[in-house]
Design a protein around this motif. Structure first.
Motif, short mmCIF file in Angstrom:
data_model
loop_
_atom_site.label_atom_id
_atom_site.label_comp_id
_atom_site.label_asym_id
_atom_site.label_seq_id
_atom_site.Cartn_x
_atom_site.Cartn_y
_atom_site.Cartn_z
N ARG A 113 0.81 -1.22 0.00
CA ARG A 113 0.00 0.00 0.00
C ARG A 113 0.84 1.27 0.00
O ARG A 113 0.30 2.37 0.07
N THR A 118 1.44 1.95 -5.12
CA THR A 118 0.08 2.23 -5.58
C THR A 118 0.01 3.30 -6.65
O THR A 118 -0.95 3.36 -7.42
N GLU A 119 1.02 4.16 -6.73
CA GLU A 119 0.97 5.28 -7.66
C GLU A 119 1.67 5.01 -8.99
O GLU A 119 1.63 5.85 -9.90
N PRO A 355 1.68 -5.72 -6.92
CA PRO A 355 1.64 -5.84 -5.46
C PRO A 355 1.68 -7.29 -4.98
O PRO A 355 2.25 -7.59 -3.94
#
Length: 522
Positions: A113, A118-119, A355
């Protein structure tokens, strides 16, 4: 106040049950959770209004149909849904059979996270995503060591897609060798995962099933009769879904190789095999692992997953592109290795679920080789403790290999309970929901009558196992004494009885809100 008897393993449970609409039904036109500010004049002067410069063919004719809802209502909506969800963080997840949901360390969830993860976007330039490319490259190296294969791809979005990828490589290999027309049969076993037959069948292969012998091993004499010059490949899970491990597996793979076929290993769950056996030494040309199972990155009922598929050096050139390599200075997407007319190309638009790969990498690195071996030992220990305790119950049995231990799971039968009481395995499944526990039956069709497939993995403690066993024992006793109790179960769960007839009618399926609206207005 009467003190609760904590020595009693069966505990009370009641799950929240909200009559909660889906978010599109909660939408109220004009309601907002966030008000996006208009661009400042200097920004407009610099880049324009952000719309007029877009090509006309890229502009929507209508605004997207997105729910319009305030922040508090969004929060309540998802909090209520979370209260109606069970999982490894809430209940003892033992009854997941071949779809392991083991514990995922929270530090790994935090890593996944991080904004740095995430970006990022899969279309970024390689130079800007060196970190995740390095992790994928190093996870590939770890998978090679664990399996003995020479190269892995993380493109497949799960186990079934990894099986489809293996079948695609099989076809590409035989095309390159000019024998695609002759090699048109795939051999699998009755107790391998159904996708081991379904994926090759979808590609046009004829499927030959090998049934078990009296001990539950794939019948070798039947296998010898099935292998021929038409055999393209052998797809098998070992141990199979019964938990029975075929110790003669190398005789099977050798026979296929003698007839010009390939051998593909379904290792979706390798919980009981880490550090014990490897695909290469068993004679396999390909294998796959479900990172979301064995390597502790749970996909949570259909969420993000990865079927890590590996091959020997000979088959590397047929793999999906791109592969990830390192030139000593930078990590890069390598399209050259698979630059040939027979290569699979792509099985997924981008290079896997980043992820998931990162969580698997973190888990493997934290465990180390000794830790992975310990995982296998505890998974087998937990399974056989559960096996021994359940086999002491009069209404539970397990076909095959009498007196021998299983590997990571067991497919039991409660046929005697059904004959004695009329209570079926699906009834027990619903009743277990009333105690906050998951229970799995089997793939269809049921080759083991009234099946109960349990797989504890290494996650649960002895106390967890004892609680699960005690709950099953309580329910079985209840089936004999008050079988009518099962008719309307579950009582304490957010779930209701499910009309499974809808599963067989595609006209009643609605995967999205848009498809539901279309079908509900017909």
């Amino acid at each position: 106040m009467k003190r609760i008897n904590r020595n009693y393993k069966v505990r009370n449970f009641h799950q929240a049950k909200w009559d909660e609409p889906i978010i599109f039904e909660l939408s109220k036109k004009g309601e907002r959770g966030v008000l996006v500010p208009k661009a400042e004049d200097e920004i407009v002067d610099l880049v324009g209004d952000g719309i007029s410069k877009l090509p006309k063919n890229m502009m929507r004719k209508e605004a997207p149909n997105l729910p319009e809802i305030s922040q508090p209502r969004v929060l309540r909506h998802y909090m209520r849904l979370s209260q109606m969800t069970l999982g490894a963080d809430v209940n003892i997840e033992i009854g997941q059979g071949t779809c392991t949901v083991k514990y995922s360390p929270k530090v790994n969830e935090q890593l996944a996270r991080m904004p740095e993860m995430t970006e990022i976007h899969p279309l970024q330039h390689e130079s800007t995503v060196q970190g995740i490319l390095e992790i994928m490259y190093k996870t590939d190296l770890l998978m090679r060591e664990i399996s003995g294969m020479d190269r892995f791809t993380f493109q497949p979005g799960g186990g079934s897609q990894a099986i489809m990828t293996m079948a695609s490589v099989v076809r590409a290999y035989h095309q390159a060798n000019g024998c695609e027309d002759k090699k048109d049969e795939i051999i699998t076993t009755l107790y391998s995962h159904p996708s081991d037959a379904a994926a090759p069948a979808l590609m046009g292969y004829k499927i030959i099933y090998i049934h078990p012998d009296e001990n539950g091993y794939p019948d070798f004499e039947a296998f010898k009769a099935a292998v021929s010059e038409r055999t393209a490949a052998f797809f098998v899970a070992n141990p199979e879904d019964t938990g029975v491990y075929n110790t003669r597996i190398q005789e099977f793979t050798s026979l296929v190789h003698e007839n010009g076929g390939l051998c593909c290993y379904d290792q979706a769950n390798a919980n009981g095999l880490l550090g014990v056996t490897r695909a290469r030494e068993a004679g396999f040309d390909m294998c796959f692992f479900n990172l979301h199972k064995t390597f502790s990155t749970p996909h949570g009922c259909g969420g993000p997953a990865t079927g890590a598929m590996g091959v020997t050096k000979e088959l590397e050139k047929f793999m999906p592109a791109p592969l990830i390599d390192f030139d000593g200075e930078k990590y890069f997407l390598n399209y050259d290795i698979t630059n040939n007319s027979y290569a699979v190309g792509k099985v997924r638009l981008f290079n896997g679920v980043a992820p998931v790969v990162m969580k698997a990498y973190a888990w493997i690195m934290s465990m180390g080789p000794e830790g992975l071996y310990e995982v296998a030992k505890i998974a087998v220990l937990n399974n056989n403790y559960l096996f021994k305790k359940l086999m002491e119950l009069d209404c539970v049995d397990a076909p095959y290999i009498r007196g021998k231990q299983r590997i990571e799971q067991v497919r039991y039968t409660i046929e005697k309970l059904t004959k004695d009481t009329g209570i079926k395995t699906e009834d027990v499944q619903r009743r277990m929901m009333d105690f906050g526990m998951h229970y799995w039956t089997s793939h269809h069709p049921y080759y083991v009558p009234e099946p109960m497939t349990l797989e504890p993995t290494e996650t649960p403690s002895k106390e967890d196992l004892d609680e699960y066993i005690a709950t099953l024992e309580y329910i079985f006793k209840e089936a004999y004494e008050t079988p009518e109790k099962f008719k309307n179960a579950p009582y304490c769960s957010s779930c209701h009885r499910v009309d499974e007839s809808y599963m067989d009618d595609p006209n009643k399926w609605a995967i999205t809100w848009r498809s539901y609206l279309k079908k509900s207005t017909v």
